[in-house]
Design an enzyme around this catalytic site. Sequence first.
Site, PDB file in Angstrom:
ATOM      1  N   TYR A  50      49.736  46.074  27.337  1.00 10.86           N
ATOM      2  CA  TYR A  50      49.680  45.975  28.806  1.00 10.86           C
ATOM      3  C   TYR A  50      48.951  47.188  29.361  1.00 10.86           C
ATOM      4  CZ  TYR A  50      52.178  42.000  30.672  1.00 10.86           C
ATOM      5  OH  TYR A  50      52.505  40.736  31.073  1.00 10.86           O
ATOM      6  N   GLU A  52      48.084  47.446  32.997  1.00  6.28           N
ATOM      7  CA  GLU A  52      47.924  47.197  34.439  1.00  6.28           C
ATOM      8  C   GLU A  52      47.343  48.409  35.145  1.00  6.28           C
ATOM      9  OE1 GLU A  52      51.360  45.536  36.510  1.00  6.28           O
ATOM     10  OE2 GLU A  52      51.482  44.079  34.879  1.00  6.28           O
ATOM     11  N   ASP A 196      27.182  33.176  42.345  1.00  7.50           N
ATOM     12  CA  ASP A 196      28.001  32.875  41.158  1.00  7.50           C
ATOM     13  C   ASP A 196      27.021  32.489  40.058  1.00  7.50           C
ATOM     14  OD1 ASP A 196      29.505  31.766  39.159  1.00  7.50           O
ATOM     15  OD2 ASP A 196      30.836  30.646  40.495  1.00  7.50           O
ATOM     16  N   THR A 222      31.157  34.100  34.803  1.00 10.27           N
ATOM     17  CA  THR A 222      31.952  34.019  33.580  1.00 10.27           C
ATOM     18  C   THR A 222      31.135  34.715  32.496  1.00 10.27           C
ATOM     19  OG1 THR A 222      30.981  31.845  33.191  1.00 10.27           O
ATOM     20  CG2 THR A 222      33.203  31.890  34.103  1.00 10.27           C
ATOM     21  N   LYS A 225      29.280  31.668  28.889  1.00 10.46           N
ATOM     22  CA  LYS A 225      28.280  30.593  28.923  1.00 10.46           C
ATOM     23  C   LYS A 225      26.980  31.137  28.312  1.00 10.46           C
ATOM     24  CE  LYS A 225      30.560  28.103  32.646  1.00 10.46           C
ATOM     25  NZ  LYS A 225      31.447  28.880  33.503  1.00 10.46           N
ATOM     26  N   ARG A 231      35.696  34.143  26.567  1.00 14.26           N
ATOM     27  CA  ARG A 231      36.052  33.614  27.889  1.00 14.26           C
ATOM     28  C   ARG A 231      36.547  34.762  28.747  1.00 14.26           C
ATOM     29  NH1 ARG A 231      35.510  28.482  26.400  1.00 14.26           N
ATOM     30  NH2 ARG A 231      35.557  27.674  28.507  1.00 14.26           N
TER      31      ARG A 231
HETATM   32  N1  DSN Z   1      33.542  24.208  33.597  1.00 13.48           N
HETATM   33  C1  DSN Z   1      32.289  24.812  33.897  1.00 13.48           C
HETATM   34  C2  DSN Z   1      31.143  23.930  33.537  1.00 13.48           C
HETATM   35  O1  DSN Z   1      31.248  23.173  32.606  1.00 13.48           O
HETATM   36  O2  DSN Z   1      30.093  24.017  34.171  1.00 13.48           O
HETATM   37  C3  DSN Z   1      32.212  25.294  35.284  1.00 13.48           C
HETATM   38  O3  DSN Z   1      33.240  26.170  35.526  1.00 13.48           O
END
Ligand code: DSN
Length: 413
Positions: A50, A52, A196, A222, A225, A231
């Site tokens: 932890y 925090e 975003d 994120t 990707k 993640r």
């Molecule tokens: N779930 C994502 C996607 O597949 O584009 C978006 O957050």
Amino acid sequence: MNLKKQDPQIAKLIDLETERQKTSLEMIPSENHSSPAVREALGSVLVDKYTEGYPHKRYYNGCKYYDILEDLCIQRAKKLFGVEHANVQPYSGSPANAAVYMATCEPGDTIMGMALPMGGHLTHGWKVNFSAKFFNSVQYGVDEKTHLIDYDEIKNLARENNPKLIWVGATAYPRIFDWKKLGEIADFTGAYLAADISHIAGLVAGGAHPSPVPYVHIISTTTHKTLRGPRGGIIMVTKKGIEKDSELPKKIDRAIFPGLQGGPHQNAIAGIAVCLKEASNPAFKKYAMQVVKNAKVLAEELKKYGFTLISGGTDNHLLLIDLRNKNITGAAAADLLEEAGITINKNSIPYDSASPFKPSGIRMGTPAITSRGMKEKEMKKISNWINEIILNPKSAKKIREEVKKLCKKFPLP
Ligand code: DSN
């Protein structure tokens, strides 16, 4: 070894999934294959602690190495994207975006974003999401004919509604964003502009998509990707953001902790730090460029086979295909392709009259197959298979074997 002995059921599932990934073409555009180094960091003892708070201001003891780690991750994010401030604690994209709302808006304020069925994201103000329940959401879309963002529409809606926050970013938009135009719109109305870049973060880092940094105030992303990490999520504040609101970095940090989250996942932060280092290597630039090249070849080949591409093609990592002329739903096509080991997803297309469960389109992308080293030649082969399968569903079984052969030549990272 431990897992196999202690919990063979889970070990077996991991083995099966490993085999599925090894022998299939992962073409969901929001997915990728992370490196073994990223996964090593993720599965380390860092999962136990932890921490925090923020570096050097923690609520728990025993955090000295985590302070160094989180500082390093922050520095790498700032350097890679060229921003003034980075918070690397968001658990993923939706919590990151929730924090952006918390830092910039009061409940009931007006916000703007691209509608989900037009290619936007749930958290950009779609009606079933908190972002529309707690805020007054005004949604924009794409032009019915060109499928391109209509910047005049955004300008007019922003003038009429005076939003506090404007989101730009998408999950199914195959074209480049004109950040400059968007920056001008936000400046004119006085709104915070948040990009975003979840889908395109790796392309931005690798120079294959223009960076929003000079034009927006806030960037959320994120990390799993095109950026190819674990993640997780990052929120960044640009120089322009600080010029607009010098308190913005503090507001973002407070919104994440203690506003929305408790202890950060330091194993994920370590994985993010590793992926940021990987993304700053020259090899990553090549990767990002190849992702786009591959997507373009896939698009051109599929067009030759009579597929209708939303917006007529792609500038990034993804393709959105309108299947209405092929007499098959997006759901049926996605299931058929999965039989052959080609994993894509069903997707609504702009102005779709079909339900989101059986939409008229499919979405596919090249980030993961490019991570395996596939190039233009393989894209031609894959588009040929996709066409054959849609034309003749019975061919899926035979093509499954060919997909396996191709995958064998391009092992997972
Ligand atoms: N779930 C994502 C996607 O597949 O584009 C978006 O957050």
